[in-house]
Design an enzyme around this catalytic site. Structure first.
Site, PDB file in Angstrom:
ATOM      1  N   GLY A  22      45.837  45.788  53.391  1.00 48.61           N
ATOM      2  CA  GLY A  22      45.443  44.924  52.288  1.00 48.61           C
ATOM      3  C   GLY A  22      44.457  43.881  52.758  1.00 48.61           C
ATOM      4  CB  THR A  25      39.182  35.297  49.493  1.00 48.66           C
ATOM      5  OG1 THR A  25      38.658  36.070  48.419  1.00 48.66           O
ATOM      6  CG2 THR A  25      38.154  34.274  49.932  1.00 48.66           C
ATOM      7  CB  ALA A  27      45.879  36.714  53.034  1.00 52.46           C
ATOM      8  CB  VAL A  29      48.681  42.802  54.194  1.00 50.03           C
ATOM      9  CG1 VAL A  29      50.085  43.322  54.497  1.00 50.03           C
ATOM     10  CG2 VAL A  29      48.769  41.550  53.327  1.00 50.03           C
ATOM     11  CG  ASP A 137      51.732  36.954  40.428  1.00 46.51           C
ATOM     12  OD1 ASP A 137      51.275  37.424  39.362  1.00 46.51           O
ATOM     13  OD2 ASP A 137      51.204  37.156  41.536  1.00 46.51           O
TER      14      ASP A 137
END
Length: 358
Positions: A22, A25, A27, A29, A137
């Site tokens: 992943g 901007t 982060a 993963v 979220d």
């Protein structure tokens, strides 16, 4: 060597970082493993050095809540360490998510499976709410699924503590398709009901296998909601016309919209209706939802280990935009809530959704 630097170096050495799964901007993963055991993990590297004002509130919130919240239906934070200017969150590795389940047309699932996924979501959410936290979220790709079938709520970057008296909060949270009408109308004082609306829309999506309310703009989201469920009256939702960004959307008749999900049975229809009430005060709580007869009626929820699961691994995904330094998670196209546009795809198009892995 400074003691803190040495400790971080030792903690970092415990984990081996693998392929990137992943990117966003602020982060990235990665898949990873624990060197001593070979256990799979997910390593979320937050690039604090690239942030204008250093480590942002999103990262701090995620660390804070994951350190405090421990439940079988919430993703586990295994470690936190820093390398140079980057903060690394080590999370349990989860094979897939509920969105992949919904989208995989090769999977056939039954009402008992839907009961199980919704029950696990509600158990995790009830625990979150009981501890005074709003998730803000919830969506299918933030409901991750472990190899043993357990569903776990993830991504606490927009989570927020709330008090009994209520405090002013941003309305620019929750991906639009899962965002309740009170937030679309600019409410700044809200509580656990916003998460319950999200769970209700996810419930319907599990039944239909497509998003229930997929607006292209905030106005379109309200139009689709009212077209499906009818325009709310003052009796349905007292005081909604006084919300900061309220304006008339149109007059749509009330329809028995729950007939589209008749396959789930009357008890399931009743629970969805309780989750998707216009009036947030009247919306069912997670605790009450778990007590609903839907979960005790036949068929009983499928044991997690027996739930259907996609065979393919999750593809690399773009991380969703962050809410940083008071800036909204949603891009603005002008003043006022009616002009705000969320980072979501257009319905009916084959566009990959912006996903969050952890």
């Amino acid at each position: 060597m400074d003691l803190a630097v040495r400790e971080n170096s030792q903690r970092a050495a415990r984990w081996e970082k693998g392929v990137k799964v992943g990117e966003g901007t602020f982060a990235n993963v990665y898949k990873g493993i624990e060197r001593s055991t070979g256990r799979k993990v997910a390593i979320k590297k937050i690039k604090a050095g690239e942030m204008k004002d250093g480590l942002d509130m999103t990262a701090l919130r995620e660390v804070k809540f994951l350190q405090e919240l421990h439940h079988p239906n919430i993703i586990a934070l295994l470690d936190v360490f820093s390398v140079k200017q980057n903060i690394n969150l080590v999370l349990e590795f989860l094979d897939t998510d509920l969105e992949a389940v919904i989208r995989d047309k090769a999977l056939i699932f039954q009402n008992a499976d839907i009961k199980s996924w919704i029950a696990m979501s509600l158990r995790g959410l009830e625990y979150i709410h009981r501890n005074g936290v709003l998730h803000r979220d919830l969506k299918p790709n933030n409901l991750l699924i472990a190899s043993n079938g357990e569903l776990k709520i993830a991504d606490f970057g927009l989570a927020r503590e709330f008090g009994d008296a209520g405090s002013k909060m941003t309305c620019q949270v929750i991906t639009r398709w899962y965002r309740p009408p009170e937030l679309l109308f600019g409410s700044r004082f809200y509580s656990t009901a916003v998460d319950m609306w999200s769970i209700g829309t996810i419930f319907v999506e599990l039944i239909l296998r497509v998003p229930f309310l997929s607006g292209e703009t905030d106005i379109d989201q309200l139009k689709k909601t009212f077209h499906a469920m009818g325009t709310p009256t003052e009796q349905d939702w007292p005081g909604h016309t006084k919300l900061p960004d309220y304006h008339e959307i149109g007059s749509y008749p009330k329809n028995p919209w729950w007939n589209m999900i008749s396959s789930i049975g009357k008890e399931g229809q009743d629970l969805v209706k309780d989750m998707l009430k216009y009036d947030p005060v009247a919306r069912v709580s997670a605790r009450k939802a778990l007590e609903h007869r839907f979960f005790s009626s036949y068929p009983r929820p499928t044991p997690p280990a027996s739930l259907p699961k996609p065979l393919a691994e999750l593809r690399p995904r773009a991380l969703a935009p962050d809410e940083t330094q008071g800036k909204p998670a949603l891009k603005s196209s002008g003043s006022g809530a009616m002009k705000r546009k969320a980072e979501s795809p257009q319905p009916g198009r084959n566009v990959a959704r912006k996903l969050v892995f952890a």
